[in-house]
Design a protein around this motif. Structure first.
Motif, mmCIF file in Angstrom:
data_model
loop_
_atom_site.group_PDB
_atom_site.id
_atom_site.type_symbol
_atom_site.label_atom_id
_atom_site.label_comp_id
_atom_site.label_asym_id
_atom_site.label_seq_id
_atom_site.Cartn_x
_atom_site.Cartn_y
_atom_site.Cartn_z
ATOM 1 N N TRP A 28 0.799 -1.240 0.000
ATOM 2 C CA TRP A 28 0.000 0.000 0.000
ATOM 3 C C TRP A 28 0.826 1.283 0.000
ATOM 4 O O TRP A 28 0.268 2.372 0.122
ATOM 5 C CB TRP A 28 -0.912 0.049 1.251
ATOM 6 N N ASP A 45 -7.819 1.716 0.019
ATOM 7 C CA ASP A 45 -9.254 1.817 -0.324
ATOM 8 C C ASP A 45 -9.995 2.547 0.783
ATOM 9 O O ASP A 45 -9.560 2.556 1.937
ATOM 10 C CB ASP A 45 -9.827 0.396 -0.480
ATOM 11 N N HIS A 59 -6.093 -7.178 -1.748
ATOM 12 C CA HIS A 59 -6.982 -6.202 -2.371
ATOM 13 C C HIS A 59 -8.348 -6.818 -2.604
ATOM 14 O O HIS A 59 -9.094 -6.399 -3.459
ATOM 15 C CB HIS A 59 -6.364 -5.676 -3.673
ATOM 16 N N ARG A 120 -19.787 -5.100 -9.784
ATOM 17 C CA ARG A 120 -19.297 -3.974 -9.002
ATOM 18 C C ARG A 120 -20.175 -2.733 -9.150
ATOM 19 O O ARG A 120 -19.756 -1.635 -8.786
ATOM 20 C CB ARG A 120 -17.875 -3.651 -9.465
ATOM 21 N N LYS A 153 -11.209 6.083 -10.385
ATOM 22 C CA LYS A 153 -10.972 4.761 -10.972
ATOM 23 C C LYS A 153 -12.239 4.233 -11.611
ATOM 24 O O LYS A 153 -13.311 4.778 -11.353
ATOM 25 C CB LYS A 153 -10.458 3.811 -9.899
ATOM 26 N N HIS A 154 -12.167 3.240 -12.435
ATOM 27 C CA HIS A 154 -10.997 2.547 -12.978
ATOM 28 C C HIS A 154 -10.911 2.989 -14.417
ATOM 29 O O HIS A 154 -11.819 2.674 -15.195
ATOM 30 C CB HIS A 154 -11.175 1.043 -12.886
ATOM 31 N N ARG A 164 -11.927 -9.521 -16.045
ATOM 32 C CA ARG A 164 -11.580 -8.089 -15.978
ATOM 33 C C ARG A 164 -10.094 -7.810 -16.183
ATOM 34 O O ARG A 164 -9.719 -6.701 -16.522
ATOM 35 C CB ARG A 164 -12.035 -7.481 -14.645
ATOM 36 N N TYR A 200 -7.663 -2.599 -15.168
ATOM 37 C CA TYR A 200 -6.999 -3.844 -15.569
ATOM 38 C C TYR A 200 -7.181 -4.139 -17.059
ATOM 39 O O TYR A 200 -6.301 -4.681 -17.707
ATOM 40 C CB TYR A 200 -7.632 -5.030 -14.838
ATOM 41 N N ASP A 232 -4.035 -0.058 -11.263
ATOM 42 C CA ASP A 232 -4.813 -0.895 -10.361
ATOM 43 C C ASP A 232 -3.856 -1.972 -9.855
ATOM 44 O O ASP A 232 -2.816 -2.247 -10.461
ATOM 45 C CB ASP A 232 -6.041 -1.505 -11.053
ATOM 46 N N GLU A 420 -17.117 -7.614 -6.080
ATOM 47 C CA GLU A 420 -15.993 -7.408 -6.987
ATOM 48 C C GLU A 420 -15.486 -8.785 -7.436
ATOM 49 O O GLU A 420 -15.525 -9.745 -6.677
ATOM 50 C CB GLU A 420 -14.883 -6.682 -6.218
HETATM 51 C C1 BGC Z 1 -9.502 -3.026 -7.233
HETATM 52 C C2 BGC Z 1 -9.311 -1.561 -6.910
HETATM 53 C C3 BGC Z 1 -8.728 -1.419 -5.525
HETATM 54 C C4 BGC Z 1 -7.416 -2.196 -5.478
HETATM 55 C C5 BGC Z 1 -6.736 -2.125 -4.140
HETATM 56 C C6 BGC Z 1 -8.255 -3.849 -7.008
HETATM 57 O O1 BGC Z 1 -8.543 -5.207 -7.092
HETATM 58 O O2 BGC Z 1 -9.921 -3.162 -8.580
HETATM 59 O O3 BGC Z 1 -10.543 -0.884 -6.982
HETATM 60 O O4 BGC Z 1 -8.553 -0.075 -5.211
HETATM 61 O O5 BGC Z 1 -7.684 -3.568 -5.765
HETATM 62 O O6 BGC Z 1 -7.439 -2.838 -3.183
#
Ligand code: BGC
Length: 765
Positions: A28, A45, A59, A120, A153-154, A164, A200, A232, A420
């Motif tokens: 991070w 996040d 993530h 999402r 994003k994204h 994705r 992505y 990303d 997600e």
């Molecule tokens: C997500 C992002 C997120 C990042 C960090 C990715 O899998 O698409 O939206 O900010 O992970 O957690």
């Protein structure tokens, strides 16, 4: 660091150190340069609260994180259509981020809801680009007002979760610009986010993380973005290509510094790309340090109260026949459904917050009610529930409903159906929930439904149930907000940011989602969301922009004038004609009847959320920016405003136009030089060449006499010629025995292109 000291630090850095700044560390963080005092900063996040992990790093929302206020996710907050409220939420979540020493919150997510199935969608704002752009900019402004960066994003065209990390979103230029990039453009231009996160997926075959056109040409050169492009998490597969394309920061880290270094040394990657990326990251670190000093803790309970206020403003009252809502406090209630006790308040994946507290609707209803409140679970979303248990739950619910004055049934999607990482297979509520509702309605028609879902669901019961509240996913204070709306403590004012379709098969992307073999064709083009349903007159359950109040609002006659900047100022008097204070979202759509280009029936261009006391009238002014009228002209690769008399619809939904007005708008000049492949129609429309060709054609027809009669009856010669290339006109003439000298045509075209009327007049002599 100011600009001077950023330059000074940059001058001190070795190439290896600059390169080290361009990728993250410890999942991070940016990398520090300790010898020069450049600290590491944290990006995490987002987007509807802070997810700062305590241990572990992932993530996917798996590891534990520090408690933070869980504000309503975008699907709900967006339904407020309220810029000021959204900004306040952004500022509050950034305050929590700053107190946790977080430099950048990874949000907002502003991708277009192309298909109702996108897993999402709960993290995204709308099916409309202006709404995404305006509310996205409000979130960024709010977040950054507290000295914390946002990450929009994204970027871009990440409209599905299936495949994705590889899928290519294959999109034509007009929808790409007018639908999928427009919101990002608005956020970048209006709110200057510190960072943009590339997606992505690929766009027309090129990975967003390697797309120089997207990251440099469009984002930086055209829109003036001056921040950091961050990948990303795990989106970079070729760091050399990414740096070359304009990506600055690869997250969560890069194993390939040595390869990139070699590429700079052998000249295959321009060192300027590394220098630029390092400079931008230093600036980000600098901004973050200045921001950290601003953090002051909120008053106890203040953020939970804001979460409740925002949730109350996010609920959409879809239907309220016979005024069954608001409930009188003394009525005896049956509350049915597990969501009343175990709320679904956010979606799965990287945005999952650990809330500071969690309200449930049942307790909050009980704290406001003075009558009896009986709870019955009614159904279980557990996968392994036995049929005996199901029957028992159902019977218990029917008994409760039978003896209640009013029944409130909580229905919704089980959490595992939307997250997600994957898309939904359908838009249906579980069958056992629908069956339970039907049985409840038989024993007690005085029933209101409260929905909990992150993506839209079909509502086959919409005609039978007198009242429906769409509660989306409302964050940690959603339970209180639902009680507030049920009892009229809050007068609902949310409006749909996405159409509720009748059937999945009616949805615009139905035949092209999620694609195959890693390609998804955006075959519906511009016709996304209401642009599709409204232009094709497809029946919907509830239209885009719809949402009731416990009040009624009257609209006066709209006015529209073009101001000196070319923007349209739309004025309308709105009156609260109901018994209590309330809010109305005034929506402004435009259309251009007789347009030369393909257009949806009407398109949202601006809106305003207006608070009105009981009986209050207010003149509301909403500005439609001239640039929002523009379409992307593929002939000249730029935005063009078409001249004409525009219809401005002031509406309470995309299908509830209250007042319309016409306004003349000057167009942008577009000069397309004539050539041999220009059609006769195009040459006839040219101010210089047109009249000359017209008279030459008239005399040729007169001269051709009988030969002209070879055209069979019933053929419209003018229309036939309209799309015939002028360069091939000789072939046509030869058929009637005449000859056309191509040099004469060329002379006419050249004179017309040079705007030389004198020469053009004699070109065909
Ligand atoms: C997500 C992002 C997120 C990042 C960090 C990715 O899998 O698409 O939206 O900010 O992970 O957690």
């Amino acid at each position: 660091m100011d600009v001077v000291s950023i330059d000074a630090v940059l001058a001190e850095l070795s190439l290896e150190e600059k390169l080290s700044l361009t990728s993250g560390v410890k999942f991070w963080y940016t990398k520090p340069i300790e010898r020069l005092g450049v600290p590491s900063v944290m990006l995490t996040d987002g987007p509807h609260g802070l997810r700062k992990q305590r241990q572990g790093a992932d993530h996917l929302g798996i590891g534990d994180s520090v408690p933070a206020t869980c504000f309503p996710p975008a699907v709900a907050l967006g339904s407020s259509w309220d810029v000021a409220l959204v900004e306040r939420v952004g500022a509050a979540l950034a305050t929590e981020a700053a107190l946790e020493h977080v430099a950048v919150v990874l949000g907002p997510g502003i991708n277009i809801k192309r298909s109702s199935l996108c897993g999402r969608n709960f993290e995204y704002l709308s099916e409309d680009p202006v709404l995404c752009g305006v509310l996205g900019a409000a979130l960024v402004t709010g977040i950054q007002s507290r000295g914390v960066g946002a990450s929009v994003k994204h970027f871009a065209a990440n409209n599905q979760e299936s495949d994705r990390m590889r899928v290519s979103a294959d999109i034509d230029p007009r929808p790409l610009r007018e639908i999928y990039l427009r919101g990002f453009q608005r956020v970048v231009e209006d709110a200057q986010p510190w960072t943009v996160m590339c997606s992505y997926n690929r766009i027309n075959g090129v990975y967003a993380s390697q797309d120089a056109w997207l990251l440099t040409q469009v984002l930086r050169r055209e829109w003036g973005f001056d921040g950091v492009v961050v990948s990303d998490w795990g989106a970079v597969t070729d760091p050399i290509a990414s740096l070359g394309a304009g990506l600055d920061l690869e997250m969560p880290g890069s194993p390939s510094d040595a390869d990139v270094l070699a590429a700079v040394r052998d000249g295959s990657l321009d060192q300027q790309c590394v220098d630029d990326a390092a400079a931008r990251i230093l600036r980000l670190v600098d901004r973050a340090q200045a921001g950290a000093a601003l953090a002051t803790p909120p008053a106890a309970g203040a953020h939970h109260a804001l979460a409740r206020e925002a949730a109350g403003r996010s609920i959409v009252l879809l239907k309220n026949d016979g005024g069954i809502l608001p409930l009188a406090k003394h009525v005896n209630l049956a509350v049915i459904g597990e969501f009343a006790v175990h709320p679904r308040y956010q979606g799965g994946g990287s945005s999952m917050i650990k809330p500071t507290r969690l309200d449930n609707a049942l307790d909050e209803i009980r704290s406001l009610a003075t009558g009896d409140v009986v709870l019955a679970a009614g159904f279980s979303s557990a996968v392994d529930v036995s049929s005996d248990e199901s029957t028992r739950l159902r019977q218990e619910a029917l008994t409760a409903a039978e003896s209640a004055d009013v029944t409130v049934v909580f229905l919704g999607l089980p959490a595992r159906l939307e997250s997600e990482g994957y898309d939904r297979d359908d838009i249906d509520l579980p069958a056992h929930q629908l069956q339970l509702l039907a049985a409840v309605l038989e024993v007690n028609p005085n029933t209101a439904v409260v929905l909990s879902n992150g993506g839209v669901v079909a509502l086959p019961f919409a005609a039978e149930v007198p009242a429906i509240l769409e509660g989306w996913l409302l964050g940690q204070a959603g339970g209180g907000a639902i009680a507030d709306v049920l009892f009229g403590e809050v007068n609902p004012s949310g409006k749909l940011t996405e159409t509720i379709p009748v059937r999945l098969a009616d949805t615009p992307a139905y035949l092209d989602f999620p694609g195959e073999f890693s390609h998804v064709r955006y075959g519906e083009g511009l016709f996304v969301g209401y642009r599709w349903y409204d232009t094709r007159d497809i029946e919907v359950t509830f239209p885009f922009g719809h949402g009731l109040s416990y009040n009624t609002f009257e609209y006066g006659t709209a006015t529209a004038v073009v101001n000196e900047d070319g923007d349209i100022e739309v004025g309308v008097v709105v009156t609260n004609t109901g018994p209590v204070a309330g809010r109305e979202v005034v929506q402004v759509y435009t259309a251009l009847p007789g347009s030369r280009i393909t257009r949806p029936r009407r398109e949202l261009k601006a809106f305003a959320s207006v608070a009105l006391d009981r009986g209050e009238s207010r003149e509301v002014t909403v500005t439609v920016r001239r640039k929002e009228l523009a379409y992307w002209d593929t002939r000249v690769d730029r935005w063009v405003v078409e001249a004409g008399t525009y219809t401005v619809d002031v509406a309470a939904s995309s299908r509830d136009v209250r007042t319309s007005v016409q306004v003349d708008v000057d167009g942008d000049p577009v000069t397309i030089p004539l050539s041999r492949s220009s059609s006769i129609g195009e040459v006839l429309a040219h101010p210089v060449a047109g009249p000359i060709l017209q008279s030459a054609m008239a005399s040729a027809m007169a001269g051709a006499g009988e030969a002209a009669a070879i055209m069979p009856d019933g053929v419209d010669l003018a229309r036939l010629l309209n799309s015939f290339p002028i360069g091939q006109v000789g072939m046509l003439a030869a058929g009637s025995g005449a000859e056309v000298d191509p040099a004469m045509i060329d002379a006419l075209l050249a004179a017309a292109n040079a705007d030389d009327e004198g020469t053009a007049a004699h070109a065909l002599d």
